[in-house]
Enzyme design. Sequence first.
Site, PDB file in Angstrom:
ATOM      1  CD  GLU A 137      12.847 -15.146  34.583  1.00 27.66           C
ATOM      2  OE1 GLU A 137      14.037 -15.362  34.886  1.00 27.66           O
ATOM      3  OE2 GLU A 137      12.431 -15.015  33.429  1.00 27.66           O
ATOM      4  CE  LYS A 164      13.284 -20.358  38.743  1.00 30.00           C
ATOM      5  NZ  LYS A 164      13.072 -19.019  38.271  1.00 30.00           N
ATOM      6  NE  ARG A 189      23.316 -21.607  41.578  1.00 34.11           N
ATOM      7  CZ  ARG A 189      22.321 -20.827  41.142  1.00 34.11           C
ATOM      8  NH1 ARG A 189      22.437 -19.529  41.156  1.00 34.11           N
ATOM      9  NH2 ARG A 189      21.219 -21.348  40.683  1.00 34.11           N
TER      10      ARG A 189
HETATM   11  P1  ATP Z   1      17.189 -20.902  38.142  1.00 31.39           P
HETATM   12  O1  ATP Z   1      18.466 -21.002  37.385  1.00 31.39           O
HETATM   13  O2  ATP Z   1      16.790 -22.128  38.803  1.00 31.39           O
HETATM   14  O3  ATP Z   1      16.094 -20.298  37.317  1.00 31.39           O
HETATM   15  P2  ATP Z   1      17.471 -18.379  39.278  1.00 31.39           P
HETATM   16  O4  ATP Z   1      18.477 -17.836  40.216  1.00 31.39           O
HETATM   17  O5  ATP Z   1      17.479 -17.871  37.902  1.00 31.39           O
HETATM   18  O6  ATP Z   1      17.538 -19.925  39.321  1.00 31.39           O
HETATM   19  P3  ATP Z   1      15.240 -17.026  40.321  1.00 31.39           P
HETATM   20  O7  ATP Z   1      13.825 -17.384  40.143  1.00 31.39           O
HETATM   21  O8  ATP Z   1      15.714 -15.795  39.667  1.00 31.39           O
HETATM   22  O9  ATP Z   1      16.026 -18.271  39.839  1.00 31.39           O
HETATM   23  O10 ATP Z   1      15.681 -17.057  41.852  1.00 31.39           O
HETATM   24  C1  ATP Z   1      14.990 -16.484  42.922  1.00 31.39           C
HETATM   25  C2  ATP Z   1      15.925 -16.384  44.084  1.00 31.39           C
HETATM   26  O11 ATP Z   1      16.397 -17.665  44.464  1.00 31.39           O
HETATM   27  C3  ATP Z   1      17.135 -15.552  43.758  1.00 31.39           C
HETATM   28  O12 ATP Z   1      17.376 -14.665  44.822  1.00 31.39           O
HETATM   29  C4  ATP Z   1      18.242 -16.556  43.614  1.00 31.39           C
HETATM   30  O13 ATP Z   1      19.488 -16.019  43.940  1.00 31.39           O
HETATM   31  C5  ATP Z   1      17.797 -17.661  44.571  1.00 31.39           C
HETATM   32  N1  ATP Z   1      18.341 -18.950  44.158  1.00 31.39           N
HETATM   33  C6  ATP Z   1      18.189 -19.565  42.974  1.00 31.39           C
HETATM   34  N2  ATP Z   1      18.880 -20.714  42.928  1.00 31.39           N
HETATM   35  C7  ATP Z   1      19.495 -20.844  44.132  1.00 31.39           C
HETATM   36  C8  ATP Z   1      20.357 -21.822  44.710  1.00 31.39           C
HETATM   37  N3  ATP Z   1      20.735 -22.909  44.037  1.00 31.39           N
HETATM   38  N4  ATP Z   1      20.793 -21.620  45.971  1.00 31.39           N
HETATM   39  C9  ATP Z   1      20.402 -20.536  46.662  1.00 31.39           C
HETATM   40  N5  ATP Z   1      19.601 -19.580  46.187  1.00 31.39           N
HETATM   41  C10 ATP Z   1      19.142 -19.722  44.922  1.00 31.39           C
HETATM   42 MG    MG Z   2      16.721 -17.180  36.292  1.00 32.92          MG
END
Ligand code: ATP
Ligand code: MG
Length: 567
Positions: free
Chosen positions: A35, A283, A273
């Site tokens: 995102e 983020k 994760r």
């Molecule tokens: P954040 O909370 O940092 O915004 P998110 O999962 O909401 O993380 P996205 O931008 O939606 O962030 O994530 C893109 C991809 O990265 C998704 O497939 C998510 O599962 C993966 N991802 C995010 N954080 C991790 C992590 N700590 N370890 C492994 N994969 C991750």
């Molecule tokens: Mg997110």
Amino acid sequence: MSEPNNIPVDFIREIIAEDLRSGRHARIQTRFPPEPNGYLHIGHAKSICLNFGIAKEFGGICNVRMDDTNPVKEEIEYVESIMADVRWLIGGWAEQNLGVKPASREGRGPSPFYASDYFERLYQYAVALIEKGKAYVCDMTAEETDEYRRAGRSSLFRERSIPENLDLFARMRAGEFADGARTLRAKIDMTAPNVWLRDPLLYRIRHAEHHQTGDRWCIYPMYDWAHTLSDYIEAITHSLCTLEFEVHRPLYEWILDALELPGPRPRQIEFARLNLDYTVMSKRKLIQLVNDGLVKGWDDPRMLTISGLKRRGVTASALRSFAAAIGVTKFPSLHEMTLLEHTVRQEFNPSAARRLAVLRPIKVALINYPADRVESLRAINNPEDADAGTREVPFGQILWIDEADFMEAPPPKYFRLRPGGEVRLKYAYIIRCDEVIKDEDGKVVELRCTVDLESKSGGATAQRKVKGTIHWVSAAHAQDAEVRLYDRLFNVAEPDADGNFKDHINRHSLEVVTAKCEPALSDARPEERYQFERLGYFALDPETTSARQVWNRTVTLKDTWAKAVKR
Ligand code: ATP
Ligand code: MG
């Protein structure tokens, strides 16, 4: 720098190998769907390495797709930083597996896919779902909807007729209703044990400008709807996501089934994760560090963002090695920052050129060494790599040594310099400290030493041994450089355990010193890594100018000297 030799083995790769063997899929297509609401962090690096690693190993493609369904929090700056970080991380490794749109936009490099590319198709799928009697327009507020879903109670609008739903949904799109006035909901099962199946929201009204679609839309699809169908539209075979989406999987499958979409269909598989100690990994939290000025920006070298790690000097190859080292499992765990540091050292040790630099200088005057004499001494560039050869290092009467290498009243087992004590200067001579000169405040400003001219390293008479060896730089030849020394950004291993991560910031996580560097460092190149002997691995910062170098310490050395110097 070496890639891990072994192709990783894990439960996801086993599933994929089996899907190819059984003929369920003829080709492999993965995706990385961030995102664009912030910069990528090291958790995303794990996901990128997994999705691109699989595409590479199985001869497939990994699409980068912006999951841009929330116009309020997303920005084009983030789209651009995400693309730059992905391309840096896969550069020279899985570039050929990158799936992007064929037409590059305004010459700005490859364009990612966007969920918003599919808004029209997603809308048509929603209409089809309504026509099948499997979705309805609901007029309850967000609070009522939550309350009813928790209680397992049906919405008062659940039995609306298909024509009425079609009409209201079209009018939602046309902008007739205010934000929050209505939603489109899937009609599934209000008593399902899994709350995600209790008539989840598919669309909401948001009169907001979108960075890709402008004001064309005022209804936006929810994550599950957009994500599942974007996977389907892109012919993704394996949709790999983190464990928190396990509870969404029944909804993912329900959407594909309810629309009776022909196969082959994507399959969602969850993995744990990455969690790392001494950091926050979302983020949403990282943006607070940036906005509150607790760090200098998204690429602050103390941030565990991809851009921060890059600026600190961690290479893409080291990050990929780290991802390989932690592996992929179904079990949540907290990894140690020390593993990342260890991986970086392992990566740099074979190739980093050794150099001499003094971080916190004290002056040493050699009282029996001629003031006008300069010797050129031979120093080894890398003891791990004979091909790296040697270089000349100038030696003169006045030298700099590190503050940490002298103590007036040292504890036992201190083998560096002390009053009356001896130490070897690396590649040079043994010296003895005869006199300590202090300023009015009692601070040591100069050590007057005698050099044993018989003891020159490599010389015929160099047999005599002393316990300590320290590094030095000739004062007449030294060049000043700014050196930034980093410590963990947080004082505690799990900064957000109490929900107040900003209370645990380490106020001493950055120390800036003016170092004295040996002349060979004037040729340093930004793409190279250097070991400043006994001090750690260092990389040039982009703020370096032709007049002044700026260095970042990427990681300390593991030995106890490094700890003592670090204090
Ligand atoms: P954040 O909370 O940092 O915004 P998110 O999962 O909401 O993380 P996205 O931008 O939606 O962030 O994530 C893109 C991809 O990265 C998704 O497939 C998510 O599962 C993966 N991802 C995010 N954080 C991790 C992590 N700590 N370890 C492994 N994969 C991750
Ligand atoms: Mg997110």
